[in-house]
Design a protein around this motif. Structure first.
Motif, PDB file in Angstrom:
ATOM      1  N   GLU A  77       0.829  -1.215   0.000  1.00 47.69           N
ATOM      2  CA  GLU A  77       0.000   0.000   0.000  1.00 47.69           C
ATOM      3  C   GLU A  77       0.860   1.261   0.000  1.00 47.69           C
ATOM      4  OE1 GLU A  77      -3.577   2.106   2.654  1.00 47.69           O
ATOM      5  OE2 GLU A  77      -2.748   0.159   3.229  1.00 47.69           O
ATOM      6  N   ASP A  78       1.911   1.262   0.808  1.00 50.60           N
ATOM      7  CA  ASP A  78       2.823   2.411   0.849  1.00 50.60           C
ATOM      8  C   ASP A  78       3.590   2.544  -0.461  1.00 50.60           C
ATOM      9  OD1 ASP A  78       2.058   2.962   3.431  1.00 50.60           O
ATOM     10  OD2 ASP A  78       3.753   1.923   4.349  1.00 50.60           O
ATOM     11  N   ASN A  79       4.040   1.412  -0.992  1.00 54.19           N
ATOM     12  CA  ASN A  79       4.805   1.447  -2.241  1.00 54.19           C
ATOM     13  C   ASN A  79       3.961   1.960  -3.403  1.00 54.19           C
ATOM     14  OD1 ASN A  79       7.076   0.469  -0.941  1.00 54.19           O
ATOM     15  ND2 ASN A  79       6.596  -1.671  -1.403  1.00 54.19           N
ATOM     16  N   GLU A  80       2.691   1.633  -3.411  1.00 52.70           N
ATOM     17  CA  GLU A  80       1.801   2.159  -4.452  1.00 52.70           C
ATOM     18  C   GLU A  80       1.661   3.679  -4.326  1.00 52.70           C
ATOM     19  OE1 GLU A  80      -1.670  -0.190  -3.812  1.00 52.70           O
ATOM     20  OE2 GLU A  80      -1.051  -1.754  -5.243  1.00 52.70           O
ATOM     21  N   ARG A  81       1.563   4.169  -3.102  1.00 54.30           N
ATOM     22  CA  ARG A  81       1.505   5.620  -2.894  1.00 54.30           C
ATOM     23  C   ARG A  81       2.801   6.289  -3.353  1.00 54.30           C
ATOM     24  NH1 ARG A  81       1.093   8.664   2.999  1.00 54.30           N
ATOM     25  NH2 ARG A  81       1.557  10.770   2.201  1.00 54.30           N
ATOM     26  N   LEU A  82       3.943   5.654  -3.038  1.00 52.99           N
ATOM     27  CA  LEU A  82       5.232   6.186  -3.488  1.00 52.99           C
ATOM     28  C   LEU A  82       5.282   6.275  -5.005  1.00 52.99           C
ATOM     29  CD1 LEU A  82       8.315   6.892  -2.955  1.00 52.99           C
ATOM     30  CD2 LEU A  82       8.724   4.431  -3.304  1.00 52.99           C
ATOM     31  N   LEU A  83       4.891   5.208  -5.687  1.00 54.93           N
ATOM     32  CA  LEU A  83       4.942   5.177  -7.144  1.00 54.93           C
ATOM     33  C   LEU A  83       4.048   6.247  -7.764  1.00 54.93           C
ATOM     34  CD1 LEU A  83       4.863   1.313  -7.552  1.00 54.93           C
ATOM     35  CD2 LEU A  83       6.744   2.786  -8.316  1.00 54.93           C
ATOM     36  N   GLN A  84       2.854   6.408  -7.211  1.00 52.69           N
ATOM     37  CA  GLN A  84       1.939   7.429  -7.732  1.00 52.69           C
ATOM     38  C   GLN A  84       2.523   8.823  -7.562  1.00 52.69           C
ATOM     39  OE1 GLN A  84      -1.642   6.672  -5.530  1.00 52.69           O
ATOM     40  NE2 GLN A  84      -2.085   4.747  -6.613  1.00 52.69           N
ATOM     41  N   ALA A  85       3.110   9.086  -6.394  1.00 55.57           N
ATOM     42  CA  ALA A  85       3.688  10.403  -6.132  1.00 55.57           C
ATOM     43  C   ALA A  85       4.918  10.649  -7.001  1.00 55.57           C
ATOM     44  CB  ALA A  85       4.044  10.534  -4.654  1.00 55.57           C
ATOM     45  N   LEU A  86       5.757   9.644  -7.179  1.00 61.90           N
ATOM     46  CA  LEU A  86       6.931   9.784  -8.044  1.00 61.90           C
ATOM     47  C   LEU A  86       6.510  10.056  -9.484  1.00 61.90           C
ATOM     48  CD1 LEU A  86       9.293   6.924  -6.760  1.00 61.90           C
ATOM     49  CD2 LEU A  86       9.833   9.375  -6.765  1.00 61.90           C
ATOM     50  N   SER A  87       5.550   9.307  -9.973  1.00 59.97           N
ATOM     51  CA  SER A  87       5.101   9.472 -11.353  1.00 59.97           C
ATOM     52  C   SER A  87       4.521  10.863 -11.578  1.00 59.97           C
ATOM     53  CB  SER A  87       4.061   8.397 -11.683  1.00 59.97           C
ATOM     54  OG  SER A  87       3.628   8.510 -13.021  1.00 59.97           O
ATOM     55  N   ARG A  88       3.688  11.314 -10.645  1.00 58.59           N
ATOM     56  CA  ARG A  88       3.094  12.647 -10.758  1.00 58.59           C
ATOM     57  C   ARG A  88       4.166  13.737 -10.701  1.00 58.59           C
ATOM     58  NH1 ARG A  88      -0.438  11.848  -7.211  1.00 58.59           N
ATOM     59  NH2 ARG A  88       0.629  12.723  -5.401  1.00 58.59           N
ATOM     60  N   MET A  89       5.083  13.592  -9.773  1.00 63.68           N
ATOM     61  CA  MET A  89       6.164  14.560  -9.639  1.00 63.68           C
ATOM     62  C   MET A  89       7.032  14.611 -10.898  1.00 63.68           C
ATOM     63  SD  MET A  89       9.731  14.424  -9.057  1.00 63.68           S
ATOM     64  CE  MET A  89       9.952  12.850  -8.234  1.00 63.68           C
ATOM     65  N   MET A  90       7.366  13.457 -11.462  1.00 60.28           N
ATOM     66  CA  MET A  90       8.205  13.409 -12.654  1.00 60.28           C
ATOM     67  C   MET A  90       7.501  14.063 -13.838  1.00 60.28           C
ATOM     68  SD  MET A  90       9.637   9.535 -12.069  1.00 60.28           S
ATOM     69  CE  MET A  90      10.284   9.347 -13.717  1.00 60.28           C
ATOM     70  N   ASN A  91       6.224  13.787 -13.984  1.00 62.89           N
ATOM     71  CA  ASN A  91       5.473  14.402 -15.084  1.00 62.89           C
ATOM     72  C   ASN A  91       5.434  15.916 -14.950  1.00 62.89           C
ATOM     73  OD1 ASN A  91       4.879  11.964 -16.328  1.00 62.89           O
ATOM     74  ND2 ASN A  91       2.974  11.671 -15.188  1.00 62.89           N
ATOM     75  N   ASP A  92       5.178  16.393 -13.744  1.00 66.77           N
ATOM     76  CA  ASP A  92       5.078  17.835 -13.532  1.00 66.77           C
ATOM     77  C   ASP A  92       6.421  18.531 -13.721  1.00 66.77           C
ATOM     78  OD1 ASP A  92       2.425  17.515 -13.028  1.00 66.77           O
ATOM     79  OD2 ASP A  92       2.547  17.850 -10.858  1.00 66.77           O
ATOM     80  N   LEU A  93       7.484  17.955 -13.155  1.00 65.34           N
ATOM     81  CA  LEU A  93       8.800  18.590 -13.267  1.00 65.34           C
ATOM     82  C   LEU A  93       9.329  18.528 -14.695  1.00 65.34           C
ATOM     83  CD1 LEU A  93      10.710  17.561 -10.002  1.00 65.34           C
ATOM     84  CD2 LEU A  93       9.692  19.766 -10.570  1.00 65.34           C
ATOM     85  N   THR A  94       9.078  17.419 -15.384  1.00 67.10           N
ATOM     86  CA  THR A  94       9.549  17.301 -16.771  1.00 67.10           C
ATOM     87  C   THR A  94       8.851  18.309 -17.669  1.00 67.10           C
ATOM     88  OG1 THR A  94      10.008  14.942 -16.466  1.00 67.10           O
ATOM     89  CG2 THR A  94       9.826  15.732 -18.723  1.00 67.10           C
ATOM     90  N   ARG A  95       7.524  18.476 -17.477  1.00 66.62           N
ATOM     91  CA  ARG A  95       6.780  19.449 -18.285  1.00 66.62           C
ATOM     92  C   ARG A  95       7.257  20.871 -18.042  1.00 66.62           C
ATOM     93  NH1 ARG A  95       2.061  16.441 -16.963  1.00 66.62           N
ATOM     94  NH2 ARG A  95       1.551  17.997 -15.383  1.00 66.62           N
ATOM     95  N   SER A  96       7.658  21.139 -16.794  1.00 70.36           N
ATOM     96  CA  SER A  96       8.047  22.527 -16.476  1.00 70.36           C
ATOM     97  C   SER A  96       9.561  22.725 -16.524  1.00 70.36           C
ATOM     98  CB  SER A  96       7.536  22.887 -15.076  1.00 70.36           C
ATOM     99  OG  SER A  96       8.086  22.011 -14.118  1.00 70.36           O
ATOM    100  N   GLY A  97      10.268  21.769 -17.101  1.00 68.79           N
ATOM    101  CA  GLY A  97      11.711  21.914 -17.244  1.00 68.79           C
ATOM    102  C   GLY A  97      12.457  21.796 -15.938  1.00 68.79           C
ATOM    103  N   GLY A  98      11.897  21.040 -14.981  1.00 69.63           N
ATOM    104  CA  GLY A  98      12.564  20.821 -13.696  1.00 69.63           C
ATOM    105  C   GLY A  98      12.275  21.859 -12.645  1.00 69.63           C
ATOM    106  N   THR A  99      11.301  22.739 -12.881  1.00 69.49           N
ATOM    107  CA  THR A  99      11.030  23.781 -11.893  1.00 69.49           C
ATOM    108  C   THR A  99       9.590  23.778 -11.420  1.00 69.49           C
ATOM    109  OG1 THR A  99      10.488  25.369 -13.654  1.00 69.49           O
ATOM    110  CG2 THR A  99      12.781  25.295 -12.893  1.00 69.49           C
ATOM    111  N   GLY A 100       8.831  22.754 -11.770  1.00 67.20           N
ATOM    112  CA  GLY A 100       7.407  22.725 -11.404  1.00 67.20           C
ATOM    113  C   GLY A 100       7.167  22.307  -9.984  1.00 67.20           C
ATOM    114  N   HIS A 101       5.913  22.313  -9.604  1.00 62.94           N
ATOM    115  CA  HIS A 101       5.513  21.921  -8.250  1.00 62.94           C
ATOM    116  C   HIS A 101       4.400  20.892  -8.359  1.00 62.94           C
ATOM    117  CE1 HIS A 101       7.838  25.207  -6.487  1.00 62.94           C
ATOM    118  NE2 HIS A 101       7.386  25.957  -7.484  1.00 62.94           N
ATOM    119  N   ALA A 102       4.590  19.788  -7.656  1.00 61.49           N
ATOM    120  CA  ALA A 102       3.557  18.741  -7.666  1.00 61.49           C
ATOM    121  C   ALA A 102       2.604  18.914  -6.500  1.00 61.49           C
ATOM    122  CB  ALA A 102       4.209  17.350  -7.599  1.00 61.49           C
TER     123      ALA A 102
END
Length: 368
Positions: free
Chosen positions: A343-368
């Motif tokens: 359950e914790d690992n699934e939460r980690l994966l979701q947060a990592l994926s969301r963070m990576m998408n947001d930061l990649t779209r904003s060139g590494g300066t976004g906020h998740a």
């Protein structure tokens, strides 16, 4: 910086940094067994609290006997300490090497202990092209100037065991060898990889073990080392009196007999580790194969994401991850996370994926 004091698991610093209560964090920055502590620890706390009016056994006899029985070694070859940290410092002070060989990246307390005594260091590289596995040719290059090697087996933060051929050559090198086996309990077929039994009779080998990671009792502080009885006697004479408290001794004795907990842990890790590695790779992370209960990974160059950015974004969501760029030999793309329950690992994966998408779209300066 979350690792202000050199470690993960600092919930007090996290509370200050992210303005969230300590209890709300999901901590992936320290590598504790998520199945623990065993139930017997609760029983010790409940039944033994009145006994804290007594001094603890200064020789830690009962726990040393239990360890000697478990590993079939002489109890005089065992020294128990206030966590592995005390023992690391004690070894360097007593052996006092002039030049210590460290694999890089590795646990920072090896280096800190050497610096406290005014000793010198030489680095042995662990390279990504070898999956961070120690290579004999790199060790061999350091032999002419090193009188002690201090190595993680498995290593932290890479999670890798030292290859058997390298260990064999080291044992024949004529140099003193200290192996930190703090995470060896998590390794499948532990007895085939540990050098603990050999250390009990060797003049040149010392093995350190931790009891806090596997049994998830870091607040208690408990570890031990195994070496030739003559060296153990020298080390004991330099150890601070009463360093192992009464409750720590009682818990150590109790958890060593909990075979069901050991079996459950190995079954959990055998399933969860390959699953989490696969899922992390699926979302685009570069994961280093691990022999233990934590994973070193990196963000791709093309993502433009640094661990310091990622740590801030994840921390604001209540998830703590380890900035592995602080380990010498790793760059700003590296991160280390523990393996926890599904359950914790699934939460980690979701947060990592969301963070990576947001930061990649904003060139590494976004906020998740």
């Amino acid at each position: 910086m979350l690792e202000r004091y050199g470690h993960g698991g600092d919930l007090w610093t996290a509370e200050e940094a992210f303005n969230l209560p300590k209890e709300q964090f999901l901590d992936y920055s320290s590598n504790m067994n998520p199945l623990g502590p065993p139930e017997v620890v609760k029983e010790i706390l409940s039944a033994s609290w009145r006994d804290i009016v007594k001094y603890p056994d200064p020789a830690v006899r009962e726990l040393r006997r239990k360890l000697a029985q478990k590993y079939e070694i002489d109890p005089e070859s065992i020294l128990v300490g206030n966590g592995a940290a005390e023992l690391i410092d004690l070894i360097i002070r007593v052996v006092n090497p002039s030049m210590t060989g460290l694999a890089r990246p590795s646990f920072s307390e090896y280096e800190e202990a050497v610096h406290k005594t005014g000793g010198r260091l030489t680095n042995i590289p662990l390279l990504p092209e070898h999956q961070f596995e120690l290579q004999w040719q790199d060790v061999e290059a350091a032999l002419p100037i090193v009188d002690l090697f201090f190595l993680g087996h498995p290593n932290n933060p890479t999670g890798k065991l030292i290859p058997r051929s390298v260990l064999s050559n080291l044992l024949q090198s004529g140099r003193k060898l200290v192996l930190d086996e703090a995470f060896m309990d998590f390794v499948p077929q532990e007895s085939e990889h540990s050098l603990l039994k050999l250390a009990s009779t060797s003049q040149d080998l010392i093995v350190i073990r931790s009891m806090t990671k596997f049994y998830s009792i870091p607040g208690i502080r408990l570890g031990y080392m195994v070496a030739h009885p003559d060296l153990i006697q020298q080390l004991r004479q330099q150890q601070v009196q009463w360093s192992v408290n009464y409750l720590a001794q009682q818990m150590g004795v109790a958890v060593l007999g909990d075979e069901a907990f050991e079996q459950s842990t190995r079954e959990w890790l055998g399933v969860e580790k390959p699953w989490l590695i696969e899922q992390m790779r699926h979302i685009g992370l570069e994961v280093v194969p691990s022999d233990v209960n934590f994973l070193l990974f990196s963000f791709s160059v093309s993502s433009g994401i640094s661990i310091k950015q990622a740590q801030q974004v994840m921390g604001r969501q209540g998830i703590l991850i380890r900035d592995a760029s602080l380990f010498e030999g790793l760059n700003e793309r590296y991160c280390r996370v523990a393996i926890r329950l599904r359950e914790d690992n699934e939460r980690l994966l979701q947060a990592l994926s969301r963070m990576m998408n947001d930061l990649t779209r904003s060139g590494g300066t976004g906020h998740a």
